[in-house]
Design a protein around this motif. Structure first.
Motif, mmCIF file in Angstrom:
data_model
loop_
_atom_site.group_PDB
_atom_site.id
_atom_site.type_symbol
_atom_site.label_atom_id
_atom_site.label_comp_id
_atom_site.label_asym_id
_atom_site.label_seq_id
_atom_site.Cartn_x
_atom_site.Cartn_y
_atom_site.Cartn_z
ATOM 1 N N GLY A 235 63.090 44.135 69.449
ATOM 2 C CA GLY A 235 64.092 43.591 70.362
ATOM 3 C C GLY A 235 65.511 43.709 69.833
ATOM 4 O O GLY A 235 66.482 43.688 70.592
ATOM 5 N N ASN A 238 68.184 48.832 70.045
ATOM 6 C CA ASN A 238 68.400 49.510 71.316
ATOM 7 C C ASN A 238 68.737 50.966 71.029
ATOM 8 O O ASN A 238 69.870 51.303 70.668
ATOM 9 C CB ASN A 238 69.530 48.828 72.089
ATOM 10 N N HIS A 239 67.724 51.817 71.141
ATOM 11 C CA HIS A 239 67.878 53.228 70.773
ATOM 12 C C HIS A 239 66.999 54.051 71.701
ATOM 13 O O HIS A 239 65.889 53.640 72.033
ATOM 14 C CB HIS A 239 67.460 53.440 69.312
ATOM 15 N N THR A 244 61.630 50.199 74.092
ATOM 16 C CA THR A 244 62.410 48.980 74.325
ATOM 17 C C THR A 244 61.498 47.797 74.607
ATOM 18 O O THR A 244 60.548 47.898 75.383
ATOM 19 C CB THR A 244 63.350 49.167 75.534
ATOM 20 N N TYR A 246 61.184 44.155 76.274
ATOM 21 C CA TYR A 246 61.855 43.390 77.326
ATOM 22 C C TYR A 246 61.660 41.883 77.180
ATOM 23 O O TYR A 246 62.551 41.096 77.468
ATOM 24 C CB TYR A 246 61.321 43.808 78.701
ATOM 25 N N GLU A 262 58.891 48.655 77.405
ATOM 26 C CA GLU A 262 59.093 49.863 78.204
ATOM 27 C C GLU A 262 57.777 50.624 78.352
ATOM 28 O O GLU A 262 57.054 50.828 77.379
ATOM 29 C CB GLU A 262 60.133 50.728 77.489
#
Length: 465
Positions: A235, A238-239, A244, A246, A262
């Motif tokens: 978390g 962010n790449h 990802t 959520y 994701e």
């Protein structure tokens, strides 16, 4: 009880003491009652003495082999399921073992997460079988009671008390929290991953549910902490090449603990390698660049993955690589790892671990480099960088041997690629890439030689080499 839903009695039949004891200790940590036997004859004797749910046996043993043990179990009409362990050269025998009734075979060195999944599946099937038998016995009791016009209270008292929670766990859920379940994507030692639809945000997601019922109460808190750590670590990142995360939900009322992330339409890198055999060096370089770019980003945020392997890398149809599963990640300052790892505990898949992981010393970002080097080698050659015919022989190879050169295995690639691999695989972490931007620069140069433009999260192909 629900706590013991996926556990049972296991007998490990293995003539190599170190492997036998490693498997015993590993499975005992999941709440199984584990006994061991030194060969097929000893294994048959122990199965005849007491009930066993699952026999895990090596195929190639002196005196009485695993194949002969399986045949004896069947001829004596004994009831345990049998899972066989096969060295790479004995796959034909493993297939013969399945013809004789083995539930499956695993190739040595054993992937412990895969072993966990297989054992869990066997225990669930056995429990399902028992529930069906119980249901059959219940019907017979009720029918017989009806014929004798027994009072209703007697009928109810005679019904077996089936664990409804355990029975429900056998079924794919229709919903997990707010997420509508579309199907199961797979399961492993930590739990099961489902493809779901999020009606609130109108998107498809993957939801991982932690398998707390498979773990004894004494280990449950540790597992939940690790699961929460996966959510926290991923978390923070962010790449474009990291899956990802959520949402993380731990229901205090006892509902499922789950992680929503994701959904990536694609295959694991392990499946890609298995299908292709060998990947062209240009494609392998492009995938490694993406994973290394993601790892460098994680390392910059003080997070070390510690379990880089083909199974933890997803590849889309557009050849975008995404790394996942930060369940054993740690912060460089040790915050994530505080109290969660006993001294001497091995985390990650052994054949991809760096030498320092086995020496008991500190592990930092350069360990991920070594692991990715092993993944890179496997993509290029279709074979592991370090063969694990046996656990301790495999460890010895990682500690003291170098992988064979690419040229010796028929891989034609620029000299720079062999130099990059050599440096990533250096036994001394101080001699790997201290500055990972330099590693990315070397990979970018390799990409240019292949006609590729490699940038963060983007690969542009100039030709099909």
């Amino acid at each position: 009880m629900v706590d013991d839903a996926d556990t049972g009695t296991i007998l490990i039949v293995e003539d190599h003491q170190d492997t036998r004891e490693t498997l015993r200790d590993y499975l005992a940590d999941f709440g199984h009652v584990v006994d061991t036997a030194v060969d097929g004859a000893d294994g048959l004797r122990k199965v005849q003495l007491r009930p066993v749910d699952l026999v895990i046996t090596d195929l190639n043993m002196p005196q009485v082999s695993g194949l002969e043990l399986l045949a004896a179990i069947r001829s004596h009409k004994l009831t345990p399921d049998v899972l066989v362990l096969s060295a790479t050269g004995l796959v034909a025998k493993a297939v013969e073992a399945m013809r004789l009734g083995a539930v499956n075979y695993l190739v040595k060195p054993v992937d412990l997460e895969l072993l966990t999944s297989e054992v869990r599946a066997v225990m669930r099937v056995r429990r399902h079988r028992e529930l069906e038998l119980s249901a059959g016995r219940t019907t017979m009791t009720i029918d017989r009671g009806a014929e004798l016009a027994r009072p209703q209270s007697v009928l109810l008292a005679s019904e077996p008390q089936v664990d409804e929670a355990a029975a429900a766990e056998l079924e794919t859920p229709t919903a997990i929290g707010r997420y509508q379940v579309l199907g199961e994507l797979g399961s492993g030692g930590m739990g099961t991953v489902y493809k779901c639809f999020d009606p609130a945000l109108r998107r498809t997601v993957a939801v991982k549910v932690v398998a707390i019922t498979a773990i004894r109460k004494v280990h449950r808190e540790l597992l939940l902490q690790r699961f929460a750590r996966e959510a926290q670590a991923a978390g923070m990142l962010n790449h474009p090449n990291i899956v990802t995360v959520y949402d993380y939900h731990d229901d205090p009322r006892g509902g499922p603990v789950h992680l929503a992330m994701e959904y990536v339409a694609g295959r694991s890198l392990a499946a890609v390698i298995a299908a292709a055999g060998r990947l062209p060096w240009s494609r392998a370089t492009a995938l490694v660049f993406q994973v290394m770019d993601a790892l460098e980003f994680a390392h910059r945020h003080q997070i070390v993955h510690r379990d880089v392997k083909p199974e933890n890398i997803l590849v889309t149809d557009q050849d975008v690589a995404k790394i996942l599963d930060f369940g054993v990640a740690k912060l460089a300052d040790g915050e994530f790892d505080a109290g969660l790892t006993r001294p001497g505990t091995l985390l990650g898949s052994p054949r991809y671990l760096a030498p320092e992981s086995f020496r008991g010393g500190g592990v930092d970002y350069r360990a991920d480099q070594f692991s990715l080097g092993s993944v890179f080698f496997e993509m290029l050659t279709g074979a592991p960088a370090f063969k694990f015919d046996d656990f301790y022989v495999g460890v010895h190879r990682i500690l003291s041997e170098l992988p064979p050169s690419l040229a010796s295995l028929g891989v034609e690639a620029p000299p720079l690629l062999q130099e990059v691999l050599r440096r990533m695989h250096h036994k001394d972490p101080e001699r790997r890439y201290g500055d990972e931007m330099a590693l990315l620069a070397d990979l970018r140069e390799l990409g240019a030689l292949a006609g590729l433009t490699l940038q963060s999260g983007v690969v542009r192909v100039a030709d099909d080499r």
